[in-house]
Scaffold this active site. Structure first.
Site, PDB file in Angstrom:
ATOM      1  N   CYS A   2       0.825  -1.206   0.000  1.00  0.00           N
ATOM      2  CA  CYS A   2       0.000   0.000   0.000  1.00  0.00           C
ATOM      3  C   CYS A   2       0.859   1.257   0.000  1.00  0.00           C
ATOM      4  O   CYS A   2       1.957   1.277   0.539  1.00  0.00           O
ATOM      5  CB  CYS A   2      -0.874   0.036   1.239  1.00  0.00           C
ATOM      6  SG  CYS A   2      -1.912  -1.401   1.396  1.00  0.00           S
ATOM      7  N   ARG A  27       5.141   0.256  -6.144  1.00  0.00           N
ATOM      8  CA  ARG A  27       5.085  -0.538  -4.922  1.00  0.00           C
ATOM      9  C   ARG A  27       4.174  -1.755  -5.067  1.00  0.00           C
ATOM     10  O   ARG A  27       4.236  -2.670  -4.239  1.00  0.00           O
ATOM     11  CB  ARG A  27       4.587   0.327  -3.761  1.00  0.00           C
ATOM     12  CG  ARG A  27       5.542   1.430  -3.407  1.00  0.00           C
ATOM     13  CD  ARG A  27       4.897   2.415  -2.475  1.00  0.00           C
ATOM     14  NE  ARG A  27       4.624   1.873  -1.168  1.00  0.00           N
ATOM     15  CZ  ARG A  27       5.512   1.816  -0.179  1.00  0.00           C
ATOM     16  NH1 ARG A  27       6.730   2.256  -0.372  1.00  0.00           N
ATOM     17  NH2 ARG A  27       5.173   1.325   0.991  1.00  0.00           N
ATOM     18  N   TRP A  76      -2.889  -2.661  -1.674  1.00  0.00           N
ATOM     19  CA  TRP A  76      -2.452  -4.014  -2.035  1.00  0.00           C
ATOM     20  C   TRP A  76      -3.194  -4.933  -1.074  1.00  0.00           C
ATOM     21  O   TRP A  76      -2.939  -4.915   0.133  1.00  0.00           O
ATOM     22  CB  TRP A  76      -0.943  -4.099  -1.858  1.00  0.00           C
ATOM     23  CG  TRP A  76      -0.298  -5.346  -2.364  1.00  0.00           C
ATOM     24  CD1 TRP A  76       0.056  -5.623  -3.649  1.00  0.00           C
ATOM     25  CD2 TRP A  76       0.111  -6.473  -1.598  1.00  0.00           C
ATOM     26  NE1 TRP A  76       0.655  -6.850  -3.722  1.00  0.00           N
ATOM     27  CE2 TRP A  76       0.698  -7.400  -2.485  1.00  0.00           C
ATOM     28  CE3 TRP A  76       0.031  -6.811  -0.233  1.00  0.00           C
ATOM     29  CZ2 TRP A  76       1.201  -8.620  -2.061  1.00  0.00           C
ATOM     30  CZ3 TRP A  76       0.534  -8.037   0.176  1.00  0.00           C
ATOM     31  CH2 TRP A  76       1.117  -8.922  -0.733  1.00  0.00           C
ATOM     32  N   ASN A 100      -1.436   1.881   5.773  1.00  0.00           N
ATOM     33  CA  ASN A 100      -0.491   0.935   5.185  1.00  0.00           C
ATOM     34  C   ASN A 100      -0.072  -0.007   6.310  1.00  0.00           C
ATOM     35  O   ASN A 100       0.194   0.447   7.414  1.00  0.00           O
ATOM     36  CB  ASN A 100       0.718   1.719   4.642  1.00  0.00           C
ATOM     37  CG  ASN A 100       1.817   0.821   4.103  1.00  0.00           C
ATOM     38  OD1 ASN A 100       1.627  -0.377   3.937  1.00  0.00           O
ATOM     39  ND2 ASN A 100       2.973   1.400   3.834  1.00  0.00           N
ATOM     40  N   GLY A 101      -0.038  -1.311   6.026  1.00  0.00           N
ATOM     41  CA  GLY A 101       0.356  -2.261   7.071  1.00  0.00           C
ATOM     42  C   GLY A 101      -0.837  -3.110   7.485  1.00  0.00           C
ATOM     43  O   GLY A 101      -1.830  -3.203   6.760  1.00  0.00           O
ATOM     44  N   GLU A 488      18.301 -16.792  -9.028  1.00  0.00           N
ATOM     45  CA  GLU A 488      17.885 -15.427  -9.355  1.00  0.00           C
ATOM     46  C   GLU A 488      17.321 -15.357 -10.779  1.00  0.00           C
ATOM     47  O   GLU A 488      16.318 -14.679 -11.030  1.00  0.00           O
ATOM     48  CB  GLU A 488      19.077 -14.481  -9.157  1.00  0.00           C
ATOM     49  CG  GLU A 488      18.865 -13.046  -9.556  1.00  0.00           C
ATOM     50  CD  GLU A 488      17.753 -12.327  -8.794  1.00  0.00           C
ATOM     51  OE1 GLU A 488      17.241 -12.876  -7.810  1.00  0.00           O
ATOM     52  OE2 GLU A 488      17.375 -11.225  -9.217  1.00  0.00           O
ATOM     53  N   LYS A 492      13.566 -14.147 -11.583  1.00  0.00           N
ATOM     54  CA  LYS A 492      13.265 -13.046 -12.514  1.00  0.00           C
ATOM     55  C   LYS A 492      12.223 -13.506 -13.533  1.00  0.00           C
ATOM     56  O   LYS A 492      11.280 -12.794 -13.831  1.00  0.00           O
ATOM     57  CB  LYS A 492      14.521 -12.592 -13.263  1.00  0.00           C
ATOM     58  CG  LYS A 492      15.478 -11.723 -12.477  1.00  0.00           C
ATOM     59  CD  LYS A 492      15.083 -10.287 -12.432  1.00  0.00           C
ATOM     60  CE  LYS A 492      14.850  -9.696 -11.099  1.00  0.00           C
ATOM     61  NZ  LYS A 492      14.919 -10.255  -9.852  1.00  0.00           N
ATOM     62  N   GLU A 495       8.781 -13.955 -11.912  1.00  0.00           N
ATOM     63  CA  GLU A 495       8.218 -12.678 -11.459  1.00  0.00           C
ATOM     64  C   GLU A 495       7.549 -11.906 -12.594  1.00  0.00           C
ATOM     65  O   GLU A 495       6.459 -11.389 -12.425  1.00  0.00           O
ATOM     66  CB  GLU A 495       9.344 -11.770 -10.921  1.00  0.00           C
ATOM     67  CG  GLU A 495       9.683 -11.939  -9.478  1.00  0.00           C
ATOM     68  CD  GLU A 495      10.811 -10.982  -9.071  1.00  0.00           C
ATOM     69  OE1 GLU A 495      10.643 -10.342  -8.042  1.00  0.00           O
ATOM     70  OE2 GLU A 495      11.836 -10.878  -9.766  1.00  0.00           O
ATOM     71  N   HIS A 511      18.781 -35.714  -8.741  1.00  0.00           N
ATOM     72  CA  HIS A 511      18.029 -36.039  -7.520  1.00  0.00           C
ATOM     73  C   HIS A 511      16.567 -35.575  -7.631  1.00  0.00           C
ATOM     74  O   HIS A 511      15.915 -35.345  -6.616  1.00  0.00           O
ATOM     75  CB  HIS A 511      18.702 -35.393  -6.310  1.00  0.00           C
ATOM     76  CG  HIS A 511      20.091 -35.909  -6.094  1.00  0.00           C
ATOM     77  ND1 HIS A 511      20.345 -37.205  -5.700  1.00  0.00           N
ATOM     78  CD2 HIS A 511      21.300 -35.328  -6.263  1.00  0.00           C
ATOM     79  CE1 HIS A 511      21.651 -37.386  -5.615  1.00  0.00           C
ATOM     80  NE2 HIS A 511      22.255 -36.259  -5.961  1.00  0.00           N
ATOM     81  N   LYS A 610       7.061  -3.845  -4.688  1.00  0.00           N
ATOM     82  CA  LYS A 610       8.488  -3.521  -4.639  1.00  0.00           C
ATOM     83  C   LYS A 610       9.012  -3.563  -3.209  1.00  0.00           C
ATOM     84  O   LYS A 610      10.104  -4.027  -2.936  1.00  0.00           O
ATOM     85  CB  LYS A 610       8.690  -2.116  -5.228  1.00  0.00           C
ATOM     86  CG  LYS A 610      10.119  -1.633  -5.224  1.00  0.00           C
ATOM     87  CD  LYS A 610      10.856  -2.183  -6.408  1.00  0.00           C
ATOM     88  CE  LYS A 610      12.327  -1.855  -6.407  1.00  0.00           C
ATOM     89  NZ  LYS A 610      13.097  -2.903  -7.098  1.00  0.00           N
TER      90      LYS A 610
HETATM   91  C1  G6P Z   1      10.072  -7.754  -2.934  1.00  0.00           C
HETATM   92  C2  G6P Z   1      10.619  -7.201  -4.231  1.00  0.00           C
HETATM   93  C3  G6P Z   1      11.924  -7.906  -4.582  1.00  0.00           C
HETATM   94  C4  G6P Z   1      12.904  -7.777  -3.445  1.00  0.00           C
HETATM   95  C5  G6P Z   1      12.308  -8.261  -2.119  1.00  0.00           C
HETATM   96  C6  G6P Z   1      13.174  -7.864  -0.943  1.00  0.00           C
HETATM   97  O1  G6P Z   1       9.678  -9.075  -3.099  1.00  0.00           O
HETATM   98  O2  G6P Z   1       9.683  -7.386  -5.283  1.00  0.00           O
HETATM   99  O3  G6P Z   1      12.478  -7.329  -5.748  1.00  0.00           O
HETATM  100  O4  G6P Z   1      14.045  -8.524  -3.730  1.00  0.00           O
HETATM  101  O5  G6P Z   1      11.042  -7.655  -1.895  1.00  0.00           O
HETATM  102  O6  G6P Z   1      13.182  -6.466  -0.849  1.00  0.00           O
HETATM  103  P1  G6P Z   1      14.347  -5.611  -0.233  1.00  0.00           P
HETATM  104  O7  G6P Z   1      13.909  -4.180  -0.401  1.00  0.00           O
HETATM  105  O8  G6P Z   1      14.424  -6.008   1.214  1.00  0.00           O
HETATM  106  O9  G6P Z   1      15.586  -5.919  -0.972  1.00  0.00           O
END
Ligand code: G6P
Length: 615
Positions: A2, A27, A76, A100-101, A488, A492, A495, A511, A610
């Site tokens: 949010c 966000r 959100w 927010n929260g 990673e 990606k 995501e 395995h 984000k």
């Molecule tokens: C969210 C974001 C990711 C990020 C993760 C951790 O899931 O979408 O891109 O890696 O949070 O966030 P931070 O700000 O702690 O790196």
């Protein structure tokens, strides 16, 4: 997560609120709304979907939303589905609230309010807050007192913006566990979840501390902690923070991928020059770094993958034991933290709820005398964040503002900064020889150029991505320090393209995941020329023999031949230890191009945020 924006001014603030919401879109959210006070009434609009839907709705009748005080929100969904009735602001009589929260104990509070006759129109925890304030206000006729009274009743981590029709000059805000910043204008003041939202109207900010309640009028800001007035610092942001436009790029993510050579060079130069460490690099922290005997890394998401790479580096180069763990697991499992541990919290935002909570738990245990010689370090991209304020040492990543939800330049700058830290600790404790240190200094200075070269693969990867467009799944393989990059790469891809993808240590192939391999399964392999190459080639044979299609990102002189079912993409030559930084780029480009082909929302993928400020 949010996003909150609020404003109190001498002018109409509805466009400021809407522009602020647009700037918080990164966000992640699913609905948006705003409320202004005009002619002694709350005027509210809420829409499911993009902020643009809200803008369109407001533009149908702009004068209706003209006001000098207002609050706005991107939601959100946590409690209740994305729906207009659940979108903020929530209203109780003359009170409007954005939040927010999470209010964890909202259910018993809701029951009490229903018993008192309050009618709920949403499934949210936020509506409880609006009714509680309205109820407390009945006794006091004082909005600040009402907010101060009800805040201790709320359990959880949250930030609030509050308006009352009878106080059209007052915007009240609470910060308790969720980010909230005050923007200071001339004859106008603002609140937002992220200063980015307010950059069009101010570059002066006040950062609240946890538990602060502030009253904003157009001319004044008064902050209270535990009922007493307190002063909080004001900071002015420099021009670098303003650079949040897409420029010539179609997406923020692509722009941020292309910014990596400069961002990594900036981060490297923060610590070293051609001769070695700069005199001021972590100089004040040398006493702490000298006594630590164990490294504990905590992080979430992409930042966790950076931590995994650092574990290989710490143990290989310094021989200091290093553990790395997902913050949301660590915080709930009663972990052992040995004496003289340095806890490294890696976070792009510095506001990730799980990372912060895990840190705070261990800090409490250290203060209680359970752990001796404990120190904490924030590896973070936001100098003003909660994480930075709450740790002993701050090691910045100089990535600049990152907007794309899928982290790219924050990740590679985290890796560059982590290598600086490995070297610093290694040297302070005389664990790294002159030869190794000097070699790493030379190699770190080559990184930026190698990242430029890896960007030249863009076109080839764009063409290759067509082979992924219609796939349902993909497997990413790496060994050693490339294993986290395989994780990673898979993260990606899932995501932003929504293709199911898994990363594996290539040695684990037989395995389990080998059972998935057939002609429809693309297997992405990270194959730099390193000590693991022969083992990796054997793993590739296992796939080839089962007619899997291999996409191999290979270093020079690896002698891997292309054929019908094996596509080689040549990656520039790079030092074995630093290779994960360079190999990250083709992984990012692959997922980017596949996502573009599939027509997904690259910068704001569905359901993701984000900055994850709730656990
Ligand atoms: C969210 C974001 C990711 C990020 C993760 C951790 O899931 O979408 O891109 O890696 O949070 O966030 P931070 O700000 O702690 O790196």
């Amino acid at each position: 997560m949010c996003g909150i924006v609020g404003a109190v001014a001498e002018r109409n603030i509805s466009n400021i609120l809407l522009e602020g919401l647009k700037r918080l879109e990164y966000r992640g959210y699913d609905s948006a709304g705003l409320t202004v006070i005009r002619d002694g009434e709350l005027h509210r609009e809420r829409q499911v979907g993009k902020v643009q839907e809200l803008v369109n709705a407001v533009e149908k009748n702009p004068s209706f939303f003209e006001g000098k005080i207002g609050i706005a929100h991107t939601r959100w969904a946590t409690h209740g589905e994305p729906a207009q009735c659940n979108a903020h602001p929530h209203v109780s009589g003359k009170v409007a609230v954005v939040h927010n929260g999470i209010v964890e104990n909202y259910a018993p509070l809701k029951e009490e309010l229903i018993a008192k006759g309050y009618v709920f129109t949403s499934q949210t925890d936020t509506e409880v807050v609006a009714h509680l304030i309205a109820d407390a206000y009945k006794q006091t006729d004082n909005l600040l007192q009402a907010v101060q009274q009800i805040t201790p009743l709320l359990h959880g981590a949250f930030a609030l913006g509050v308006l009352h029709v009878d106080h059209p000059e007052q915007l009240i805000t609470v910060r308790l566990g969720s980010p909230l910043v005050i923007g200071i204008g001339i004859g106008e003041n603002f609140i937002a979840s992220d200063q980015l939202a307010l950059l069009p109207v101010t570059n002066r900010f006040m950062y609240l501390e946890e538990g602060d309640i502030a009253v904003l009028t157009k001319d004044d800001i008064t902050v209270y902690a535990d009922g007493e007035k307190v002063a909080r610092d004001i900071k002015e942001l420099d021009a670098e923070h303003h650079n949040a436009d897409k420029g010539e790029f179609k997406h923020y993510m692509l722009k941020e991928i292309y910014e990596q050579p400069d961002a990594v060079a900036r981060t490297v130069e923060m610590g070293i020059n051609q001769q070695g460490f700069k005199a001021d690099f972590l100089a004040r922290n040398e006493a702490i770094l000298a006594h630590i005997k164990h490294i504990q890394i905590l992080a979430c998401g992409t930042s966790y993958h950076a931590g995994m790479v650092a574990k290989y580096w710490f143990e290989d180069l310094t021989r200091l034991p290093c553990s790395v763990e997902i913050a949301s697991e660590f915080r709930y499992r009663n972990p052992v933290v040995v004496d003289n541990t340095l806890m490294i919290c890696i976070s792009q935002s510095g506001e990730t709820a799980d990372t912060l909570s895990a840190l705070r738990d261990i800090q409490r245990r250290s203060k209680a005398g359970e752990i001796n010689g404990f120190a904490s370090l924030a590896l973070c991209n936001v100098a003003t964040s909660s994480l930075v304020r709450e740790t002993d040492i701050f090691l910045p990543t100089l990535a600049g503002v990152e907007i794309g939800v899928a982290s790219t330049k924050a990740f590679t700058t985290q890796l560059a900064a982590l290598m600086l830290l490995v070297l610093k600790i290694g040297r302070v404790q005389s664990r790294i020889s002159d030869d190794v240190f000097n070699e790493m200094i030379v190699e770190l200075h080559k990184l930026s150029g190698q990242l430029y070269s890896s960007l030249s693969l863009d076109q080839a990867i764009a063409e290759l991505s067509e082979k992924f467009e219609a796939r349902k799944s993909a497997i990413f393989l790496g060994r050693g320090v490339q294993f986290p990059i395989a994780l990673e790469g898979a993260l990606k891809l899932k995501e932003i393209s929504y293709i199911h993808a898994e990363g594996y240590a290539a040695g684990e192939l037989k395995h389990g995941p080998l059972a998935l391999v057939d002609k429809d399964m693309p297997i992405v392999v990270l194959a730099p020329k390193d000590s693991m190459l022969d083992k990796l080639k054997a793993n590739m044979q296992e796939v080839h023999a089962r007619h899997g299609e291999l996409f191999v990102f290979a270093g020079e002189n690896t002698q891997i031949e292309s054929d019908e079912r094996l596509h080689v993409i040549q990656v520039p030559d790079v030092n074995e230890i630093l290779a994960p930084i360079v190999y990250s780029v083709p992984m990012q480009l692959l997922s980017y191009h596949v996502a573009v082909l599939r027509g997904t929302d690259v910068d704001q993928p569905r359901n993701l945020a984000k900055s994850v400020t709730v656990e």
